[in-house]
Write an enzyme that holds these catalytic residues in place. Sequence first.
Site, short mmCIF file in Angstrom:
data_model
loop_
_atom_site.label_atom_id
_atom_site.label_comp_id
_atom_site.label_asym_id
_atom_site.label_seq_id
_atom_site.Cartn_x
_atom_site.Cartn_y
_atom_site.Cartn_z
N ARG A 73 0.34 7.21 8.76
CA ARG A 73 -0.65 6.62 8.28
C ARG A 73 -1.66 6.02 9.34
NH1 ARG A 73 2.04 1.82 4.79
NH2 ARG A 73 0.08 0.98 5.01
N GLN A 104 -4.16 -8.37 2.87
CA GLN A 104 -2.93 -7.71 2.81
C GLN A 104 -2.87 -6.42 3.59
OE1 GLN A 104 -1.90 -8.01 -1.64
NE2 GLN A 104 -3.83 -8.32 -1.53
N VAL A 106 -3.08 -3.59 6.65
CA VAL A 106 -2.45 -3.31 8.06
C VAL A 106 -3.51 -2.47 8.84
CG1 VAL A 106 -0.15 -3.92 7.12
CG2 VAL A 106 -1.05 -1.23 7.27
N HIS A 122 0.33 -9.12 6.07
CA HIS A 122 1.56 -8.02 6.11
C HIS A 122 1.40 -7.37 7.40
CE1 HIS A 122 1.17 -7.51 1.36
NE2 HIS A 122 1.90 -8.56 1.68
N THR A 192 -7.84 -5.74 -4.72
CA THR A 192 -6.23 -5.86 -4.63
C THR A 192 -5.82 -5.75 -6.23
OG1 THR A 192 -4.11 -7.10 -4.01
CG2 THR A 192 -6.30 -8.30 -4.37
N ALA A 235 -16.19 -2.28 -3.72
CA ALA A 235 -16.45 -3.07 -2.71
C ALA A 235 -17.76 -2.87 -1.95
CB ALA A 235 -15.21 -3.27 -1.98
#
Length: 251
Positions: A73, A104, A106, A122, A192, A235
């Site tokens: 990732r 949220q 990372v 997070h 989200t 978005a």
Amino acid sequence: MTDAADGLGEAFDSLRAGRLLTILTGAGISAESGLPTFRGEDGLWEGHHAEELATPEAFARDPVKVWRFYEWRRGLVLAATPNAGHRAVARLQHALPRVAVVTQNVDGLHQEAGSTDVVELHGSIRRVRCTREGTVRPALGAAFSELPPRCPGCGAVLRPDVVWFGEPLPEAAWRRAVEAARQSALLLVVGTSALVTPAAGLVVIAARAGAFVVEVNPDETEATPLAHRVLRAPAAKVLPRIADLAERAPG
Ligand code: OAD
């Protein structure tokens, strides 16, 4: 879709006058940067079991397996660039006096796009944390030569500086997020599913405190019933229009 700006003019007057805008983001804002979301078709948790990869128990059982997942990732994140949605969030931060960006995610793409003071609920996949000392440092380089990587200070195993299922959120970040939710005149809930608590609870806190809640998401979510306006579009398409509105001279 109605124009993103429709009906938001009044709300923006109050933001220009110094009320707080909070932008709560999730994996959907990074989808157009090519990063997979967690749920739904092609979601990370469709092909992988979260309990085998994103819990402290999984890490204790098989740190190399967990690290391989996070290194994969991290590679995706390092190869990705911010999209028009992230850039619009940074524009909003510059255009308005008080904007809180709470994520949220990372991936660090908000910061790459120019956002400052981002509240990372997070953690960040770009940092590592020593499992013994708790010290946090950047995960330098594209890949570790050995897995699991070891702390240069004490030799203990390092972990990604992210929050796993069953772990509490970083205290300071959570406190700031709750404070922002309570004070918001406008809350933008972007990309989200609002399925994961406590982060999803911020929408409830803001709505109860009187915020005007706007959801930006192509699909219906748990946040939809709380939203006063729903913008059913990606978005990267909607947020630049909202940033245009914020940058427009009042009146
Ligand atoms: P999810 O994968 O649960 O939800 C992603 C949301 O993004 C969905 O509602 C999609 O409809 C929406 N979406 C997809 N493409 C979009 C686009 N272009 N523009 C706007 N929205 C779009 O991701 P999160 O809600 O972020 O936690 O997940 C929350 C947490 O669950 C994550 O932080 C992670 C995960 O397990 C941990 O790892 C602790």
